[in-house]
Design an enzyme around this catalytic site. Structure first.
Site, PDB file in Angstrom:
ATOM      1  CG  LEU A  24       1.034  -0.789  -3.858  1.00 40.35           C
ATOM      2  CD1 LEU A  24       1.745  -0.142  -5.015  1.00 40.35           C
ATOM      3  CD2 LEU A  24       1.866  -1.920  -3.286  1.00 40.35           C
ATOM      4  CB  CYS A  25      -1.721   2.561   1.651  1.00 41.62           C
ATOM      5  SG  CYS A  25      -3.353   1.997   1.193  1.00 41.62           S
ATOM      6  N   GLY A  26      -0.068  -0.483   3.016  1.00 36.16           N
ATOM      7  CA  GLY A  26       0.043  -1.259   4.239  1.00 36.16           C
ATOM      8  C   GLY A  26      -1.295  -1.771   4.728  1.00 36.16           C
TER       9      GLY A  26
END
Lengths: 300, 138
Positions: free
Chosen positions: A89-91
Site C-alpha cells: 500500500l505504498c504505490g
C-alpha cells in the site's frame, strides 16, 4: 441496474475505505517526519566518516589499498542488495525498485556475469522470488521494525563481509529508493564494494599527495593509514547500508502518504458520484410512485 | 585556563555528546591521547576504554567507548563511536555475568569464526568491567 439498497451498501463501504486510507495517510505523515529526523540525525557521523575516508584514501598507495577499496581485480560476480519495504500500500515504491533490479540482472547476465541477491524487506522478497529465487542468497524480512537501527545494518553488512572474505562476489551494489521529497523517490544504485569516493574524482588522481583537499587539514595518522583504513572501511559499509535503509524508510512513508492521499481523494470522488446516482434514483422512484397514484386517482 | 576544545561523540544514529571541554583523554590504539585546544590534526583508531573529560586539572566525567575512530582538527575533537556509556551507568554485576557467559561461549564455539566473535565480545566486556572498577586518572 443496482437497487437503492445496493447503492446504499456501496456508498457505505467506500466511506469506510476512505476512513481507513485517510487514517493510513495520517500515520504515514507522522512516520515520515520521524524518518526524516532519523535521517538527519545520522548525518554528522556519515559526514565525518566520509571526510576521514577521503583524506585517508588520498594518502594511500594504490598497491597497499585493501581489497574493500581496490576491489578483487575482477568483476565476475555481482551482489545486489535490494532494500524494499515490509508492507505494501505504498504505490509504485517496491515495484520500481524491483523493475530496476530485474533490468540490472538481465543486463549483467547478458554480459556473462553472475548475479547474487540479498533482499531486505518482505515486499522485495516476494517480488523477486518468482524469477530470481535461485540467485537469492539471503533475505531479511521484518528487519526494519519499527524503524531502521544501526545494528540492523551491521547485521546485514557482517553477512556481506563474510561473503566477501570467502570470495563469493566481486562487486556489491545496494539498490534503494532515495528520498527526494515526500512526493518523489528515486531508485538509486550505490556501489559498496569496491568503495567509491563520493564525487570529487580528481582527489584520487592526486597521487598520494593528500594536498589538503576536503577540510583543508593535513592529518597525522595513528598508527598508520593502512590500519585505520582497514577498520574504517567495514564500518563505512555499515554506515552506507544504514543510510540506504533510512532513506528507503523515509521514501516508503512518503510514497505511502502520497498513495493514500490519492486513494482518499478517489474514494471521495466515488462517493460523490455514487450519491448523485443514488439521489437521482430515489427521486425517479418517488416521481414514479406519484405518477402511479395520480393516474390511479384520475381513472376513478 | 586556556582555550576550550569542542568535544563531540557521534554515533551512527545521532549525536551523543557535544560539549566544550578543557581536555579529553582518549584511548587511542597506541596509547592514551590527551587532546587540548590547538592539537595537531590527527586521525586515529580508538580502542575500547575510558574517555576522560577534564575540567581544569580534574576529571569531570568518564565515558566508556567500545572502540571507534578519532578525528582531531584544530578546534574540534570528534569520536565516532557506536556507544558512549557514562561510567557510573555501567552495571558491574551484569558485566561480570556477561563475562562468564562469554567465556563459556568461547570454549563451546563450534568453529573459528564463532570463537573469534565470542573472543572479541569477551575482550570488550573485560575492558568495560575494568573501566567501571578502576577508573583511570583519579
Amino acid at each position: 441496474m443496482p437497487s437503492l439498497k445496493d447503492l446504499r451498501g456501496r456508498i457505505k463501504s467506500v466511506q469506510s475505505t476512505r476512513r481507513i486510507t485517510s487514517a493510513m495517510k495520517m500515520v504515514a505523515a507522522a512516520k515520515l517526519k520521524k524518518a526524516q529526523e532519523a535521517a538527519e540525525d545520522a548525518r554528522p557521523y556519515a559526514e565525518r566518516m566520509e571526510r576521514m575516508l577521503s583524506s585517508l584514501a588520498a594518502g594511500i598507495v594504490p598497491e597497499n589499498a585493501p581489497p574493500l577499496l581496490a576491489g578483487t581485480g575482477s568483476e565476475k560476480v555481482h551482489l545486489l542488495v535490494v532494500v524494499t519495504s515490509d508492507r505494501g500500500l505504498c504505490g509504485g515504491f517496491n515495484g520500481s525498485i524491483a523493475r530496476a533490479v530485474k533490468a540490472r540482472i538481465k543486463s549483467l547476465e547478458d554480459q556473462g556475469q553472475e548475479v547474487k541477491l540479498i533482499a531486505i524487506g518482505r515486499k522485495g522478497v516476494t517480488l523477486l522470488r518468482r524469477d530470481h529465487n535461485h540467485r537469492m542468497v539471503e533475505k531479511y524480512e521484518e528487519l526494519l521494525k519499527p524503524a531502521p537501527a544501526f545494528e540492523h545494518a551491521d547485521e546485514v553488512v557482517q553477512r556481506i563481509m563474510r561473503m566477501f572474505e570467502d570470495g563469493e562476489f566481486d562487486v556489491c551494489t545496494v539498490y534503494y529508493n532515495k528520498f527526494v521529497s515526500a512526493l518523489t523517490q528515486e531508485v538509486t544504485p550505490l556501489q559498496l564494494i569496491p568503495f567509491q569516493m563520493p564525487e570529487s574524482p580528481d582527489e584520487e588522481a592526486g597521487d598520494g599527495g593528500g594536498t589538503g583537499s576536503g577540510g583543508g587539514a593535513q592529518y597525522e595518522f595513528e598508527p598508520n593509514e593502512e590500519t585505520i583504513l582497514a577498520s574504517l572501511l567495514p564500518k563505512n559499509l555499515s554506515v552506507q547500508v544504514y543510510r540506504a535503509m533510512l532513506e528507503s524508510f523515509a521514501s516508503e512513508q512518503g510514497a505511502r502518504m502520497t498513495a493514500m492521499d490519492n486513494a482518499t481523494r478517489n474514494a471521495g470522488e466515488m462517493i460523490d458520484s455514487l450519491s448523485i446516482t443514488y439521489n437521482r434514483m430515489r427521486q425517479a422512484q418517488i416521481t414514479n410512485e406519484l405518477i402511479e397514484i395520480i393516474s390511479g386517482a384520475e381513472a376513478l | 585556563m586556556a582555550d576550550k576544545i569542542g568535544f563531540d561523540v557521534v554515533s551512527p544514529e545521532r549525536l551523543l555528546l557535544s560539549e566544550d571541554v578543557d581536555m579529553v583523554v582518549i584511548p587511542a590504539e597506541e596509547g592514551d591521547m590527551g587532546v587540548m585546544a590547538g592539537h595537531a590534526p590527527v586521525i586515529a583508531n580508538v580502542r575500547p576504554g575510558t574517555i576522560a573529560v577534564f575540567s581544569g586539572n580534574s576529571v569531570q566525567k568518564r565515558y566508556f567507548v567500545a572502540g571507534g575512530f578519532l578525528e582531531v582538527t584544530g578546534e574540534r575533537c570528534t569520536v565516532l563511536a557506536e556507544q558512549a556509556t557514562p561510567i557510573e551507568d555501567i552495571d558491574i554485576s551484569a558485566t561480570q555475568s556477561q563475562i562468564k557467559d562469554l567465556s563459556e561461549d568461547v570454549s563451546h564455539a563450534k568453529d573459528e569464526r564463532e570463537k573469534e566473535a565470542a573472543e572479541a565480545d569477551l575482550a570488550l566486556a573485560r575492558a568495560k568491567l575494568q573501566a567501571a572498577e578502576s577508573p583511570a586518572y583519579k
